[in-house]
Motif scaffolding. Sequence first.
Motif, PDB file in Angstrom:
ATOM      1  N   LYS A 202       0.833  -1.201   0.000  1.00  0.00           N
ATOM      2  CA  LYS A 202       0.000   0.000   0.000  1.00  0.00           C
ATOM      3  C   LYS A 202       0.875   1.262   0.000  1.00  0.00           C
ATOM      4  N   ASP A 203       0.563   2.177  -0.888  1.00  0.00           N
ATOM      5  CA  ASP A 203       1.281   3.452  -0.921  1.00  0.00           C
ATOM      6  C   ASP A 203       0.495   4.468  -0.095  1.00  0.00           C
ATOM      7  N   TRP A 204       1.071   4.872   1.013  1.00  0.00           N
ATOM      8  CA  TRP A 204       0.370   5.764   1.939  1.00  0.00           C
ATOM      9  C   TRP A 204       0.298   7.204   1.447  1.00  0.00           C
ATOM     10  N   LEU A 205       1.046   7.491   0.411  1.00  0.00           N
ATOM     11  CA  LEU A 205       0.976   8.854  -0.123  1.00  0.00           C
ATOM     12  C   LEU A 205      -0.009   8.939  -1.278  1.00  0.00           C
ATOM     13  N   ALA A 206      -0.545   7.782  -1.644  1.00  0.00           N
ATOM     14  CA  ALA A 206      -1.399   7.749  -2.832  1.00  0.00           C
ATOM     15  C   ALA A 206      -2.678   8.542  -2.627  1.00  0.00           C
ATOM     16  N   GLU A 207      -3.226   8.468  -1.426  1.00  0.00           N
ATOM     17  CA  GLU A 207      -4.557   9.015  -1.229  1.00  0.00           C
ATOM     18  C   GLU A 207      -4.663  10.522  -1.347  1.00  0.00           C
ATOM     19  N   ASP A 208      -3.726  11.211  -0.710  1.00  0.00           N
ATOM     20  CA  ASP A 208      -3.925  12.663  -0.710  1.00  0.00           C
ATOM     21  C   ASP A 208      -3.392  13.319  -1.980  1.00  0.00           C
ATOM     22  N   GLY A 209      -2.559  12.590  -2.708  1.00  0.00           N
ATOM     23  CA  GLY A 209      -2.088  13.116  -3.988  1.00  0.00           C
ATOM     24  C   GLY A 209      -1.446  14.489  -3.878  1.00  0.00           C
ATOM     25  N   ARG A 210      -0.981  14.822  -2.717  1.00  0.00           N
ATOM     26  CA  ARG A 210      -0.440  16.166  -2.518  1.00  0.00           C
ATOM     27  C   ARG A 210       0.928  16.312  -3.172  1.00  0.00           C
ATOM     28  N   GLU A 211       1.299  17.530  -3.363  1.00  0.00           N
ATOM     29  CA  GLU A 211       2.609  17.789  -3.911  1.00  0.00           C
ATOM     30  C   GLU A 211       3.572  18.075  -2.780  1.00  0.00           C
ATOM     31  N   GLU A 212       4.685  17.394  -2.814  1.00  0.00           N
ATOM     32  CA  GLU A 212       5.714  17.635  -1.815  1.00  0.00           C
ATOM     33  C   GLU A 212       6.881  18.311  -2.504  1.00  0.00           C
ATOM     34  N   SER A 213       7.644  19.019  -1.772  1.00  0.00           N
ATOM     35  CA  SER A 213       8.856  19.534  -2.386  1.00  0.00           C
ATOM     36  C   SER A 213       9.902  19.773  -1.320  1.00  0.00           C
ATOM     37  N   GLY A 214      11.117  19.798  -1.739  1.00  0.00           N
ATOM     38  CA  GLY A 214      12.206  19.999  -0.799  1.00  0.00           C
ATOM     39  C   GLY A 214      12.985  21.234  -1.199  1.00  0.00           C
ATOM     40  N   SER A 215      14.074  21.484  -0.496  1.00  0.00           N
ATOM     41  CA  SER A 215      14.873  22.635  -0.870  1.00  0.00           C
ATOM     42  C   SER A 215      16.339  22.312  -0.667  1.00  0.00           C
ATOM     43  N   ILE A 230      -0.419  11.391   8.297  1.00  0.00           N
ATOM     44  CA  ILE A 230      -0.671  10.157   7.539  1.00  0.00           C
ATOM     45  C   ILE A 230      -1.087   9.039   8.495  1.00  0.00           C
ATOM     46  N   PHE A 231      -0.338   8.898   9.580  1.00  0.00           N
ATOM     47  CA  PHE A 231      -0.657   7.858  10.561  1.00  0.00           C
ATOM     48  C   PHE A 231      -1.179   8.503  11.840  1.00  0.00           C
ATOM     49  N   GLU A 232      -2.239   7.940  12.390  1.00  0.00           N
ATOM     50  CA  GLU A 232      -2.868   8.566  13.564  1.00  0.00           C
ATOM     51  C   GLU A 232      -2.041   8.465  14.836  1.00  0.00           C
ATOM     52  N   SER A 233      -1.189   7.448  14.883  1.00  0.00           N
ATOM     53  CA  SER A 233      -0.351   7.312  16.074  1.00  0.00           C
ATOM     54  C   SER A 233       0.909   6.571  15.690  1.00  0.00           C
ATOM     55  N   ALA A 234       1.854   6.524  16.619  1.00  0.00           N
ATOM     56  CA  ALA A 234       3.100   5.807  16.346  1.00  0.00           C
ATOM     57  C   ALA A 234       2.801   4.327  16.116  1.00  0.00           C
ATOM     58  N   GLU A 235       1.869   3.775  16.935  1.00  0.00           N
ATOM     59  CA  GLU A 235       1.546   2.347  16.769  1.00  0.00           C
ATOM     60  C   GLU A 235       0.952   2.052  15.407  1.00  0.00           C
ATOM     61  N   ALA A 236       0.202   3.027  14.899  1.00  0.00           N
ATOM     62  CA  ALA A 236      -0.445   2.813  13.614  1.00  0.00           C
ATOM     63  C   ALA A 236       0.553   2.884  12.446  1.00  0.00           C
ATOM     64  N   THR A 237       1.760   3.315  12.746  1.00  0.00           N
ATOM     65  CA  THR A 237       2.783   3.398  11.699  1.00  0.00           C
ATOM     66  C   THR A 237       3.363   2.010  11.465  1.00  0.00           C
ATOM     67  N   PRO A 238       3.429   1.555  10.214  1.00  0.00           N
ATOM     68  CA  PRO A 238       4.005   0.236   9.963  1.00  0.00           C
ATOM     69  C   PRO A 238       5.482   0.179  10.379  1.00  0.00           C
ATOM     70  N   ASP A 239       5.936  -1.018  10.767  1.00  0.00           N
ATOM     71  CA  ASP A 239       7.333  -1.179  11.188  1.00  0.00           C
ATOM     72  C   ASP A 239       8.291  -0.931  10.030  1.00  0.00           C
ATOM     73  N   GLN A 240       7.885  -1.439   8.900  1.00  0.00           N
ATOM     74  CA  GLN A 240       8.743  -1.342   7.728  1.00  0.00           C
ATOM     75  C   GLN A 240       8.048  -0.541   6.650  1.00  0.00           C
ATOM     76  N   LEU A 241       8.749   0.421   6.156  1.00  0.00           N
ATOM     77  CA  LEU A 241       8.203   1.176   5.035  1.00  0.00           C
ATOM     78  C   LEU A 241       9.291   1.259   3.974  1.00  0.00           C
ATOM     79  N   THR A 242       8.880   1.439   2.765  1.00  0.00           N
ATOM     80  CA  THR A 242       9.861   1.656   1.709  1.00  0.00           C
ATOM     81  C   THR A 242       9.587   3.008   1.098  1.00  0.00           C
ATOM     82  N   LEU A 243      10.615   3.822   1.134  1.00  0.00           N
ATOM     83  CA  LEU A 243      10.483   5.128   0.508  1.00  0.00           C
ATOM     84  C   LEU A 243      11.022   4.993  -0.904  1.00  0.00           C
ATOM     85  N   LYS A 244      10.136   5.163  -1.844  1.00  0.00           N
ATOM     86  CA  LYS A 244      10.531   5.011  -3.235  1.00  0.00           C
ATOM     87  C   LYS A 244      10.652   6.400  -3.835  1.00  0.00           C
TER      88      LYS A 244
END
Lengths: 550, 188
Positions: A202-215, A230-244
């Motif tokens: 599941k891609d957690w950034l898929a839903e809001d479709g927002r634009e991110e940017s850095g500097s 994105i996640f309501e609490s620390a527990e709700a955050t998956p242990d493993q994520l992949t940042l693509k």
Amino acid sequence: MTCFMFNQWKLYANGELPPAESKGLEQHAVECPQCQIKLQEWVDYMLEEEFSAYPEVPVPDTFTDEVMSKLFEEVPVRTARKRSSRTRRQRGWDIVKKTGLVVAGLTALVVTGTAVSPTFANYVNSLFQIEKDADSGMKNAVNKGLVQKLEQKITDQGITFEAKELMADSMRIAIIFDMYDQNGKQIEDHSMKLQLIDSNGKDWLAEDGREESGSSHGQFFITELSLNDIFESAEATPDQLTLKIVPTDIEGKTGKWELEIPVDMKKAKEATKTVAFKDAVYQSPQGLELKLKQIEFSPSATRVMLDSTVPKSAYVEFERAVLMYDKDHPEGVHITNKKVEPTLSGGDIAYEITNEKGEVVAARDMFGLDKGIAKKKNVLYVSGLSSKQEGDITKWWHTFGPLQGEQKLKFQLQKVYENKLASPKFDLIPEDLNKKAATFKDETGSSFTFSSFSWTPASGEEKGKAVIIVEGTLGKDVVSIRYWYVKDENGKTYYATLNPESTRDKDGRVHFKGELVIPKLEQAPKRLTICYPEYTVEHHVNWEVPFEIK
Amino acid sequence: MPDDRELIEQILAGNHQLYSQIIDRYKGKIVTYLYKMIGNMPDAQDLAQDVFTKTFYLLKDYRPEHKFSSWLYRIASNHCLDEIRRRKRTEQTAIVEEQIVDPETPETTLLKKERDAQLERSIMLLDEEYREVFVLHYLKRLSYREISERLSLTESAVQMRLFRARKEMKKSLMKTMGGGDIYDMLHV
């Protein structure tokens, strides 16, 4: 139920609020979903205005056909219209855009490397010295070791994309990277998409479709992702994520520079302590029910989570004078407005978190309370929602700077604020105020002295305006009077606004001084009746919930 | 004539040809806006085509409780912003190269300096809260989101401050330069 601040937005959008109130309202919007919508409506209104501000330039008749054929792949109807002098770089962008269109909304688009035109850079820096670094919470997360060296790089078409460092806190992720050609020359001109994928794909950034940017950040580039919303609490955050990270376009080229960075959130989650409370419920005699649910302590922030409910009996009809702007009155018109609102709210409370030594490490007070009498400490404003209505329950998330280390703390609810109806009337002859001030006392035990009246007639776009200096001492436990109105000798009601400076004396009584401004008053009034329909009182509470960060 | 919402309903139901009516309705406003922002007509038209193409694919996300025009304008202004940000990055290298190969004539330098000075004065006249967002956005080219994170504001509040900053700038430029267009000034 509509928010208390609704009427203020018109004034805000028209630039009629004093700067402090304007800022206060913006901060309020950070935590009030209703006002966020209201503000968005005004932004839309301004957009409409902006798009209609200029006489339209003629557009070739073929324009519509060209778009339609682009969309539906008919025979292209390219006209003789001269193509713009697009560079190789921009043509490249066209390609990205075309392939990118299908996935628009599915992935977050990241543009990195903010460039400053060199002609401006110097004076901008010298004039404004804008803080460029991360906030204290973020630095703390790095100090706490939530940072990981990366040695991932990929080269295609002579361009190398290299991920250097990752910071992963349970509230945010940041990545430092570099992008350079075969001669080692850094490439600022690139854009990329981010995906944050869990083990189920599941891609957690898929839903809001927002634009991110850095500097750009010193030598390299940095881009940050806030997990808070994105996640309501620390527990709700998956242990493993992949940042693509998928660079879609580097210097106009498309290629294969995709990097997948495993993000082990376990360490961040371990570093985040959560204190969950059971049955930590406070019932105020006025009817407000507050439930302290949990407090999360991450290296980059502290989050207090509360639920509140208000009984039906706390809903009262308020009548206020407002300035209304609509199609018929684009300049604004004074009207009175009736609204049923609760006199209590989970947002209108004051609390502190103290340590064993009795020091206050975090404190929050009612929104809109004059800063001279509000007690606030270590409050951190983060983006994203901080309150949400679910049925009768309003959920509150209050964020503070990081609180770290094992310690015994205490959550102390100190005040519950309540709005009460009032009906005082102070009759004045404005002209006389310049000779002699007029003092009144009312049923709340407050006293008010009105002096120095002035009226400015209309000039240009500005309609007339009256100003009266008001000074006073509020009754016991009265902390503020937010809404004012006046009536002239003809019985016409006008909205009035007071932006006071408040202080407390040793007995806790609030003293204030400020200008009562009556905008859009076309004629100098002969007589004025000054009124306020409601006032706010504080109820002292001593509800303590001790807890421990282990 | 069907209103925007009815048209969109039918387009989403499969009557794609009706989208041409939407384009006809709004092309003037969109091209004009982009022309003001970008400064040349061919690019404004190209970008406007992109906006309408993008909008078509996003139509399924359109929520009828919002006014369609506002929604479209939001897409257009965001799209334009992205393009300007990209261009600024390209321009930076271009300027550097230009300075080595072909130094500007004294006249153009003087004009630029004068314009920068006027702009700088107007920026300084802005209230602090507006100045901050103005500089971050127009000179540092940060996105609404970046600014909102940096200043702890909602993105809408950032947009609102920018609207107001532009209005103020317009007023003060009107006084000093007899109505210089703020966008022209920023196409440095």
